[in-house]
Enzyme design. Structure first.
Site, PDB file in Angstrom:
ATOM      1  N   SER A 109       0.823  -1.220   0.000  1.00 22.42           N
ATOM      2  CA  SER A 109       0.000   0.000   0.000  1.00 22.42           C
ATOM      3  C   SER A 109       0.856   1.269   0.000  1.00 22.42           C
ATOM      4  O   SER A 109       1.951   1.301   0.561  1.00 22.42           O
ATOM      5  CB  SER A 109      -0.868  -0.016   1.262  1.00 22.42           C
ATOM      6  N   TYR A 132      -1.783   5.832  -5.207  1.00 23.86           N
ATOM      7  CA  TYR A 132      -2.846   6.832  -5.263  1.00 23.86           C
ATOM      8  C   TYR A 132      -2.264   8.012  -6.029  1.00 23.86           C
ATOM      9  O   TYR A 132      -1.069   8.323  -5.878  1.00 23.86           O
ATOM     10  CB  TYR A 132      -3.225   7.321  -3.862  1.00 23.86           C
ATOM     11  N   THR A 158      -5.614   2.794  -7.081  1.00 24.50           N
ATOM     12  CA  THR A 158      -6.886   2.689  -6.363  1.00 24.50           C
ATOM     13  C   THR A 158      -7.719   3.928  -6.657  1.00 24.50           C
ATOM     14  O   THR A 158      -7.252   5.055  -6.491  1.00 24.50           O
ATOM     15  CB  THR A 158      -6.634   2.526  -4.847  1.00 24.50           C
ATOM     16  N   LYS A 254      -7.946  -0.424  -9.471  1.00 23.39           N
ATOM     17  CA  LYS A 254      -8.563  -1.113  -8.326  1.00 23.39           C
ATOM     18  C   LYS A 254      -9.727  -0.289  -7.774  1.00 23.39           C
ATOM     19  O   LYS A 254      -9.542   0.880  -7.410  1.00 23.39           O
ATOM     20  CB  LYS A 254      -7.513  -1.307  -7.231  1.00 23.39           C
ATOM     21  N   HIS A 278     -13.493  -2.081  -1.817  1.00 24.11           N
ATOM     22  CA  HIS A 278     -12.529  -1.701  -0.772  1.00 24.11           C
ATOM     23  C   HIS A 278     -12.869  -2.385   0.560  1.00 24.11           C
ATOM     24  O   HIS A 278     -12.682  -1.841   1.642  1.00 24.11           O
ATOM     25  CB  HIS A 278     -12.537  -0.167  -0.600  1.00 24.11           C
TER      26      HIS A 278
END
Ligand SMILES: Cc1cc2nc3c(=O)[nH]c(=O)nc-3n(C[C@H](O)[C@H](O)[C@H](O)COP(=O)(O)O)c2cc1C
Length: 383
Positions: A109, A132, A158, A254, A278
């Site tokens: 992440s 991101y 994402t 995603k 999510h």
């Protein structure tokens, strides 16, 4: 704790609940608003029945798949989850090592507590970085450059989190990053001495991929404040195209839920669509991802990979997703429960249990490779 006495994901969840302070457990297990999506993610799988073929030689079962340019030994991988240093002192590197051993992708992440380079150096297994597109584009550019340098196989963007989901458990507990020892949190920490000792001796807690630009803000923010400082509400498909180009390798989007967005991802040339809500942490009452696979597969055909996450807790859940048209699946909470309970060994035990469930399930279904699972093997229960 004797990991061999834990036999499924639910056993690990209960063990994690006992070991962790309430605020940390709630951060990991909770969802947004009324947690409707979180609950529905879990029950949606019950709306499908499996239909096996019989009298098939199932003495050799091949569970391998190829997604995002990676040959994986299993049809599942580990979804990105932020803040793993909250759960165990061995943090993300423990997860990356367990994934490497199993021959499956680890998704790191943006909000990891060990950095892209450190995790890259710790494991030679397949890795995906979860990006991101943040307000400060230099941060996103840094992530792409570091992921390339560290040999990551794929990048995912994402797209369901430009605005942070309303997680009231976290508001109530006052959880901040890093967690602060306050008068209000002291009893919770003191009641969980194993966790407290691990956390206090595990070195600096930081959001390792953003700290180089965020330290000036002083830390101690809750998820809403963090999102406010970082997340860019203006991000559109144009930015996604920009990121895919910057990266230049296998690229996934995603957080797709609609057929229209799946078609846009296909049109922009994404390698994979990750169908996900999510894990019920963003838009509440969003449709469980398992329901979205078939319509999306029908709309985009077979020239784009579909990966599904949200709610997977059993091998049978994975078999249902694959029969509905997914190329692979992934999950977060099962492995972070494993991490909290037993570090790398805990993640490995979870992966082993789910591997055994998938293998047994495929055998009982009368299929010997993942591609053999098709729509003839599944029915939706009419209501
Ligand atoms: C504690 C936690 C943190 C997460 N952090 C991120 C994140 O930083 N980026 C992201 O794309 N998804 C994140 N997710 C969502 C997961 O990648 C995944 O979509 C979701 O958890 C799947 O549902 P499951 O937990 O039911 O398997 C997080 C999930 C959890 C539980």
């Amino acid at each position: 704790m004797n990991l061999n006495k834990l036999h499924n994901v639910e056993d690990f969840k209960q063990a994690a609940k006992r070991l962790l302070p309430r605020a940390i457990y709630d951060y990991m297990a909770g969802g947004s608003d009324d947690e409707t999506a979180l609950r529905n993610n879990l029950t949606a799988f019950d709306q499908y029945n499996l239909i096996p073929d019989v009298l098939v030689d199932v003495s050799n079962i091949d569970m391998s798949v190829n997604v995002l340019g990676v040959d994986m030994k299993l049809p599942f991988y580990l979804s990105p989850s932020g803040g793993s240093g909250l759960f165990h002192p061995d943090k993300e590197i423990a997860v990356a090592k367990a994934a490497a051993k199993a021959g499956i992708i680890y998704g790191l992440s943006t909000f990891s507590t060990q950095g892209i380079k450190a995790v890259g150096a710790s494991s030679s297994g397949p890795k995906m970085f979860q990006s991101y597109i943040v307000k400060d584009r230099e941060i996103t550019r840094d992530h792409v450059a570091w992921s390339k340098e560290a040999g990551y196989d794929a990048l995912c963007l994402t797209v369901d989190s430009s605005i942070s989901g309303n997680r009231e458990r976290d508001l109530r507990s006052g959880l901040s990053f890093p967690p602060r020892l306050k008068l209000s949190t002291l009893p919770d920490f003191a009641l969980h001495p194993r966790w407290a000792l691990g956390f206090l001796t595990s070195g600096k807690f930081e959001m390792a991929n953003i700290s180089h630009r965020m330290d000036a803000l002083g830390g101690g923010m809750n998820t809403f404040e963090l999102a406010h400082h970082l997340m860019d509400k203006t991000v559109t498909w144009k930015d996604a195209e920009w990121l895919a180009k910057e990266w230049g390798g296998p690229f996934a989007i995603k957080g797709i839920q609609s057929v229209g967005d799946a078609k846009k991802a296909f049109k922009m040339g994404a390698t994979a669509i990750i169908v996900s809500n999510h894990g019920g942490r963003q838009l509440d009452s969003s449709s469980p991802a398992i329901h979205r696979i078939a319509p999306i597969r029908q709309a985009v055909g077979n020239d784009i990979e579909i990966i599904m996450d949200s709610g997977i807790r059993r091998g049978s859940h994975m078999i249902k997703a694959l029969a509905l048209g997914a190329d692979a699946v992934s999950f977060s909470r099962p492995y972070i429960y494993g991490l909290a309970v037993g570090g790398e060994a805990g993640v490995t035990r979870i992966v082993d249990l789910l591997r055994a469930e998938v293998e047994r399930g495929m055998g009982l279904m009368g299929v010997t490779s993942v591609k053999q699972l098709t729509s003839k093997h599944i029915e939706k229960v009419s209501q």
